[in-house]
Design a protein around this motif. Structure first.
Motif, PDB file in Angstrom:
ATOM      1  N   ASP A   1      -3.035  22.453 -89.072  1.00 47.98           N
ATOM      2  CA  ASP A   1      -2.338  21.481 -88.230  1.00 47.98           C
ATOM      3  C   ASP A   1      -3.291  20.792 -87.262  1.00 47.98           C
ATOM      4  N   HIS A   2      -4.434  21.401 -87.038  1.00 40.73           N
ATOM      5  CA  HIS A   2      -5.419  20.846 -86.109  1.00 40.73           C
ATOM      6  C   HIS A   2      -6.535  20.165 -86.892  1.00 40.73           C
ATOM      7  N   ARG A   3      -6.985  19.035 -86.406  1.00 40.70           N
ATOM      8  CA  ARG A   3      -8.059  18.307 -87.054  1.00 40.70           C
ATOM      9  C   ARG A   3      -9.415  18.819 -86.599  1.00 40.70           C
ATOM     10  N   TYR A   4     -10.411  18.548 -87.441  1.00 34.33           N
ATOM     11  CA  TYR A   4     -11.774  18.877 -87.060  1.00 34.33           C
ATOM     12  C   TYR A   4     -12.213  17.982 -85.896  1.00 34.33           C
ATOM     13  N   ILE A   5     -13.055  18.542 -85.037  1.00 36.06           N
ATOM     14  CA  ILE A   5     -13.669  17.780 -83.951  1.00 36.06           C
ATOM     15  C   ILE A   5     -15.175  17.876 -84.111  1.00 36.06           C
ATOM     16  N   GLY A   6     -15.846  16.744 -84.066  1.00 39.10           N
ATOM     17  CA  GLY A   6     -17.293  16.738 -84.211  1.00 39.10           C
ATOM     18  C   GLY A   6     -17.975  16.098 -83.017  1.00 39.10           C
TER      19      GLY A   6
ATOM     20  N   ASP B   1      -8.170  25.319 -78.453  1.00 40.54           N
ATOM     21  CA  ASP B   1      -6.805  24.878 -78.705  1.00 40.54           C
ATOM     22  C   ASP B   1      -6.052  25.188 -77.417  1.00 40.54           C
ATOM     23  N   ALA B   2      -5.985  24.206 -76.535  1.00 40.90           N
ATOM     24  CA  ALA B   2      -5.512  24.454 -75.174  1.00 40.90           C
ATOM     25  C   ALA B   2      -3.996  24.523 -75.068  1.00 40.90           C
ATOM     26  N   ASN B   3      -3.273  23.937 -76.020  1.00 45.02           N
ATOM     27  CA  ASN B   3      -1.810  23.890 -75.937  1.00 45.02           C
ATOM     28  C   ASN B   3      -1.366  23.362 -74.569  1.00 45.02           C
ATOM     29  N   SER B   4      -2.107  22.397 -74.076  1.00 46.92           N
ATOM     30  CA  SER B   4      -1.830  21.818 -72.758  1.00 46.92           C
ATOM     31  C   SER B   4      -1.997  20.307 -72.839  1.00 46.92           C
ATOM     32  N   ARG B   5      -1.147  19.607 -72.142  1.00 47.05           N
ATOM     33  CA  ARG B   5      -1.198  18.154 -72.186  1.00 47.05           C
ATOM     34  C   ARG B   5      -1.591  17.584 -70.825  1.00 47.05           C
ATOM     35  N   HIS B   6      -2.493  16.595 -70.873  1.00 47.64           N
ATOM     36  CA  HIS B   6      -2.888  15.883 -69.662  1.00 47.64           C
ATOM     37  C   HIS B   6      -3.430  14.527 -70.076  1.00 47.64           C
ATOM     38  N   SER B   7      -3.079  13.507 -69.346  1.00 47.70           N
ATOM     39  CA  SER B   7      -3.529  12.158 -69.673  1.00 47.70           C
ATOM     40  C   SER B   7      -5.040  12.014 -69.545  1.00 47.70           C
ATOM     41  N   ILE B   8      -5.672  12.902 -68.775  1.00 50.35           N
ATOM     42  CA  ILE B   8      -7.127  12.845 -68.591  1.00 50.35           C
ATOM     43  C   ILE B   8      -7.840  12.996 -69.926  1.00 50.35           C
TER      44      ILE B   8
ATOM     45  N   SER C   1      -7.098   9.870 -79.921  1.00 50.13           N
ATOM     46  CA  SER C   1      -6.741  10.218 -81.294  1.00 50.13           C
ATOM     47  C   SER C   1      -6.147  11.619 -81.320  1.00 50.13           C
ATOM     48  N   PRO C   2      -4.994  11.814 -81.965  1.00 50.62           N
ATOM     49  CA  PRO C   2      -4.344  13.125 -81.961  1.00 50.62           C
ATOM     50  C   PRO C   2      -5.208  14.186 -82.650  1.00 50.62           C
ATOM     51  N   THR C   3      -5.277  15.343 -82.038  1.00 46.35           N
ATOM     52  CA  THR C   3      -6.008  16.467 -82.629  1.00 46.35           C
ATOM     53  C   THR C   3      -5.065  17.451 -83.304  1.00 46.35           C
ATOM     54  N   PHE C   4      -3.774  17.300 -83.062  1.00 44.88           N
ATOM     55  CA  PHE C   4      -2.738  18.162 -83.641  1.00 44.88           C
ATOM     56  C   PHE C   4      -1.734  17.268 -84.360  1.00 44.88           C
ATOM     57  N   VAL C   5      -1.571  17.490 -85.668  1.00 45.94           N
ATOM     58  CA  VAL C   5      -0.724  16.610 -86.471  1.00 45.94           C
ATOM     59  C   VAL C   5       0.186  17.446 -87.352  1.00 45.94           C
ATOM     60  N   THR C   6       1.496  17.239 -87.227  1.00 45.61           N
ATOM     61  CA  THR C   6       2.482  17.853 -88.115  1.00 45.61           C
ATOM     62  C   THR C   6       3.426  16.765 -88.602  1.00 45.61           C
ATOM     63  N   ALA C   7       4.448  17.175 -89.348  1.00 45.30           N
ATOM     64  CA  ALA C   7       5.385  16.202 -89.895  1.00 45.30           C
ATOM     65  C   ALA C   7       6.120  15.433 -88.807  1.00 45.30           C
TER      66      ALA C   7
END
Length: 344
Positions: free
Chosen positions: A146-151, A71-78, A108-114
């Motif tokens: 709030d975080h989705r599963y990643i497979g 959960d990097a809490n960091s944003r990058h277009s890469i 696809s978003p990995t973090f989803v809230t209201a």
């Protein structure tokens, strides 16, 4: 990060803390260090954490491959974020410097809230193992977070499932019937004149016993881990209700629906903790009446565990099963020395 196959991993305590957990998978093709890392958004130093840097350095010294779920809490277009921030640039520089590969695919978003959807979770791998990772995806199943599963999949053969016999399921009547059919007629005392003859009859008796056991207690192959003992039908219903509330809130986006989902999630987690406490209390009460040695055996039989890594008298942690066994040997047999001589 989801692990579908059942694998045995060993925790590395000296490379784990509240934010970073490192485990080691020992296999025939080499060692893989599995790292789960949380990178706090309010960390003044910026990502990644110092312990993660030290973990990668030690893995490199040991020649181990690394897979990191964070959960990097960091944003990058890469890696598919909507934009790039300072934390994202800092983390990307680190990824390049360590020759790590980004396994994320798509946006696809990995973090989803209201009120927010973003790609904040990263899967990284060392360059040697990255080509074996495929089918990376964000799973739509409700994760109760709030975080989705990643497979993702790792190409290659998994560990073979070992077949076993459970003596408790033996058909003892069938065993006795098969044994009577297989055993030869008992020899007379006069015929057991030599050791070779006795050995022959012992072999015949052992073979008959084995044949009878194989017939009445067939081999079983484990089908995978089922539900834990503390799981109940009520928990299944609450979880299904919580999943429905999440899907409804995601479709409508209405604040009231998100409030209902949060309430349902709180109830589910509360009931989950309650069920675990009740199950643990019941388990402890059942073993209280047994002798200490019998109690210990029952605990291990119910919850078998693999030998973990230990710390020596100097405070140094073992980094492999061989080192752990050597520590035990040195502690319990301090005068032991390796020797190729066979005493007569």
């Amino acid at each position: 990060m989801l692990v579908r196959n059942e694998l045995t991993v060993f925790l590395l305590p000296n490379f784990s803390n509240a934010d970073v957990v490192t485990a080691k998978l020992e296999c025939d093709t080499g060692n893989i260090w599995l790292v789960a890392a949380y990178m706090p958004h309010d960390d003044e130093v910026g990502p990644p954490p110092a312990l993660l840097r030290r973990t990668l350095e030690e893995a490199s010294r040991n020649g181990a491959d690394v897979i990191i779920g964070s959960d990097a809490n960091s944003r990058h277009s890469i890696w598919g974020s909507s934009d790039t921030n300072t934390r994202g640039e800092s983390l990307f520089d680190f990824i390049i410097s360590e020759y790590l590969c980004i396994c994320n695919r798509g946006n696809s978003p990995t973090f989803v809230t209201a009120g927010r959807e973003e790609v904040l979770d990263l899967t990284l791998a060392s360059h040697r193992i990255a080509p074996l990772i495929s089918n990376w995806r964000v799973i739509d199943d409700h994760s109760f977070s709030d975080h989705r599963y990643i497979g993702f999949s790792i190409d290659g053969e998994g560990p073979p499932r070992k077949s076993f016999r459970n003596p408790r399921n033996t058909d003892w009547e069938g065993y006795r019937r098969k044994l009577r059919q297989t055993l030869p007629r008992a020899p007379g005392v006069d015929t057991l004149a030599t050791a070779d003859v006795v050995d022959g009859w012992v072999e015949a008796f052992s073979s008959a016993c084995i044949t009878a056991l194989e017939s009445s207690c067939p081999l079983k192959t484990p089908k995978g881990r089922g539900k834990p003992q503390w799981w109940t039908l009520e928990l299944s219903e609450i979880r299904a209700s919580c999943r429905r509330l999440f899907n409804k809130a995601g479709r409508s986006g209405l604040p009231d629906d998100w409030v209902l989902y949060k309430t349902g999630l709180s109830i589910y987690k509360s009931e989950l903790r309650r069920a675990k406490r009740i199950s643990w209390k019941s388990f402890c009460e059942k073993v209280e009446g047994f002798h200490e040695s019998s109690r210990f055996r029952r605990i291990l039989a119910k919850n078998p565990v693999s030998l973990g890594y230990l710390k020596d008298v100097d405070g140094k942690w073992a980094l492999s099963s061989e080192e752990t066994l050597q520590m035990l040997l040195n502690a319990h047999f301090p005068s032991n020395t390796s020797s190729t001589e066979v005493p007569l």
